[in-house]
Design a protein around this motif. Structure first.
Motif, PDB file in Angstrom:
ATOM      1  N   UNK A  89      -4.593  -2.037  58.153  1.00 17.51           N
ATOM      2  CA  UNK A  89      -3.339  -2.644  58.599  1.00 17.51           C
ATOM      3  C   UNK A  89      -2.376  -2.932  57.457  1.00 17.51           C
ATOM      4  N   UNK A  90      -2.835  -2.769  56.227  1.00 17.98           N
ATOM      5  CA  UNK A  90      -2.025  -3.184  55.074  1.00 17.98           C
ATOM      6  C   UNK A  90      -0.687  -2.450  54.989  1.00 17.98           C
ATOM      7  N   UNK A  91      -0.600  -1.233  55.524  1.00 21.64           N
ATOM      8  CA  UNK A  91       0.673  -0.491  55.492  1.00 21.64           C
ATOM      9  C   UNK A  91       1.172  -0.184  56.906  1.00 21.64           C
ATOM     10  N   UNK A  92       0.868  -1.099  57.852  1.00 18.17           N
ATOM     11  CA  UNK A  92       1.288  -0.912  59.242  1.00 18.17           C
ATOM     12  C   UNK A  92       2.128  -2.114  59.711  1.00 18.17           C
ATOM     13  N   UNK A  93       3.311  -2.312  59.171  1.00 16.54           N
ATOM     14  CA  UNK A  93       4.140  -3.453  59.595  1.00 16.54           C
ATOM     15  C   UNK A  93       4.629  -3.280  61.039  1.00 16.54           C
ATOM     16  N   UNK A  94       4.865  -4.385  61.672  1.00 15.10           N
ATOM     17  CA  UNK A  94       5.418  -4.370  63.041  1.00 15.10           C
ATOM     18  C   UNK A  94       6.940  -4.297  62.910  1.00 15.10           C
ATOM     19  N   UNK A  95       7.442  -3.087  62.797  1.00 12.83           N
ATOM     20  CA  UNK A  95       8.874  -2.866  62.592  1.00 12.83           C
ATOM     21  C   UNK A  95       9.442  -2.205  63.834  1.00 12.83           C
ATOM     22  N   UNK A  96      10.028  -2.996  64.693  1.00 11.45           N
ATOM     23  CA  UNK A  96      10.468  -2.514  66.001  1.00 11.45           C
ATOM     24  C   UNK A  96      11.979  -2.590  66.167  1.00 11.45           C
ATOM     25  N   UNK A  97      12.584  -3.696  65.745  1.00  9.13           N
ATOM     26  CA  UNK A  97      14.018  -3.907  66.020  1.00  9.13           C
ATOM     27  C   UNK A  97      14.919  -2.815  65.437  1.00  9.13           C
ATOM     28  N   UNK A  98      14.645  -2.230  64.247  1.00 10.56           N
ATOM     29  CA  UNK A  98      15.515  -1.142  63.790  1.00 10.56           C
ATOM     30  C   UNK A  98      15.517   0.053  64.730  1.00 10.56           C
TER      31      UNK A  98
END
Length: 333
Positions: free
Chosen positions: A157-166
Motif C-alpha cells: 500500500x505504500x505507493x497506492x494513495x487514495x487519489x480520487x478527486x483529480x
C-alpha cells in the motif's frame, strides 16, 4: 436523432466486472431494446474497422499507442458506428474501469465526437478502507501484479494513495452529464446500473455478480502459490482448480490467517492519510445530491484463518486430483 454514449468508468473494485457480465450475457436483449454494449475495448463489434485494441484485453495496446493516434482511432470507431448503425440503436454502452484513472487518454477523442453523441459518464466511488482492502486482495495477493516477493499489506500500500478527486474534476470537465454514485450506498451495483442508468427493468435484463472476493482460505492459497514466483503471476491456473474443487463455494471457519493481510491499525493509518481527500469527495457527493461516505466507523474485514483450515482445503484438492489421476489410469489400461 443524437445517440447516447454511456461510458461506465469504474472506479476499480466497485462491481465493474458484474456490470460488464450483466451487459454481456444480455447483449441480444439489450440490442432488441436499442442498446449496443461495446464491451471493454469494443471487442463486441463486427465492423470493417479492426484496430489492434479492439479486443477484450486491448487496453494495454491502446495506451501503448501515441496518444494522438489512439484518440484518432477511438474517434474514428465511434464516428463509424454513428454513421452505420441501424436507427433502432439509440444508446451505446462502453464499460471499462481502467478509464477512471486515465481520463487524459480518451478525453480528446470524446470531445471530438461530442457533436454526434450525448455523452454520459457514470462512475462509482468507494470508501477508502473498503477499497484498499479489496484492491490488495485482488492485485496484491490473488493476481500478483508486481515483481519481487509477495508483499504484506503495508508494503504493497505504500505507493497506492487514495487519489480520487483529480479524476472527478477531469471527467466532470468533459460533459454536464457526469454522474458519480456512492457505491457503499448501493446494495447491488448491477441492478443500479440497469435500473437507474439504463432505465430498464431487471426482469428483462438480468443482473449478474462476477469476480466476488474468494473466501479467506482460497485467498491464503493464492498467496502461498504466488510466493513461488518472483515475477508477475496470473491467478488463472490456481483459480480454475479452486473453483473446480468447490473451494469458492464456502468459507471454512476462520481464526488466524497470516501476517500478510491488513490489520485494523493498518487501515486506520491509511484512512488518516486520506482525510483531506475524503473532505473533497464528500463535498462533491453532497453537491450532487448523494450521501457522503460515512466514515463514522472504520471497516476492517476479518480474513484470519487457521493453518488447519488451509490444510483441510489443500487435502480436498489433493483428493480430487488423485481421483482424476486414478480415472485416467483406468482409461489407459
Amino acid at each position: 436523432m443524437m445517440r447516447r454514449l454511456i461510458i461506465h468508468i469504474g472506479m476499480g473494485k466497485t462491481g465493474s466486472s458484474s456490470i460488464q457480465k450483466s451487459m454481456r450475457v444480455s447483449n441480444d436483449k439489450l440490442q432488441a431494446k436499442g442498446f449496443l454494449y461495446l464491451g471493454l475495448m469494443f471487442e463486441n463489434l463486427n465492423i470493417p474497422i479492426n484496430y489492434s485494441w479492439h479486443r477484450v484485453d486491448g487496453w494495454s495496446n491502446f495506451i501503448s499507442l501515441n496518444k494522438s493516434q489512439a484518440n484518432s482511432e477511438l474517434a474514428h470507431t465511434l464516428q463509424y458506428l454513428d454513421d452505420h448503425l441501424d436507427d433502432s440503436i439509440h444508446t451505446l454502452i462502453w464499460s471499462n474501469e481502467a478509464l477512471f484513472d486515465r481520463p487524459s487518454d480518451v478525453i480528446s477523442a470524446l470531445k471530438s465526437i461530442s457533436s454526434r453523441y450525448q455523452i454520459i459518464v457514470v462512475g462509482y466511488l468507494r470508501r477508502p478502507d473498503k477499497w484498499i482492502s479489496s484492491a490488495y486482495l485482488q492485485w496484491g495477493l490473488k493476481d500478483k501484479s508486481y515483481i519481487g516477493p509477495i508483499k504484506t499489506f503495508s508494503e504493497w500500500v505504500s505507493d497506492k494513495p487514495y487519489t480520487v478527486s483529480p479524476k472527478l474534476d477531469a471527467w466532470s470537465a468533459l460533459s454536464e452529464r457526469v454522474y458519480f454514485y456512492n457505491f457503499d450506498d448501493i446494495e447491488d451495483v448491477s441492478i443500479h446500473f440497469i435500473k437507474c442508468i439504463l432505465e430498464l427493468d431487471v426482469s428483462a435484463i438480468k443482473p449478474v455478480r462476477e469476480n466476488d472476493t474468494p473466501p479467506p482460505a482460497a485467498m491464503a492459497l493464492f498467496s502461498y502459490y504466488n510466493s513461488f514466483f518472483n515475477e508477475k503471476n496470473s491467478p488463472n491456473r490456481v483459480e480454475q482448480l479452486l473453483q473446480k474443487t468447490g473451494c469458492y463455494e464456502s468459507s471454512p471457519s476462520s481464526a488466524d490467517f497470516n501476517e500478510l493481510i491488513p490489520s485494523q491499525e493498518d487501515i486506520t493509518v491509511y484512512l488518516n492519510q486520506c482525510s483531506d481527500e475524503l473532505v473533497r469527495i464528500n463535498k462533491y457527493l453532497i453537491n450532487n445530491n448523494q450521501n457522503e461516505l460515512n466514515m463514522d466507523e472504520v471497516t476492517h474485514k476479518d480474513l484470519h484463518i487457521t493453518q488447519s483450515d488451509i490444510n483441510r482445503m489443500l487435502f480436498k484438492i489433493i483428493v480430487e486430483l488423485n481421483s482424476e489421476i486414478e480415472t485416467l489410469k483406468l482409461k489407459n489400461k
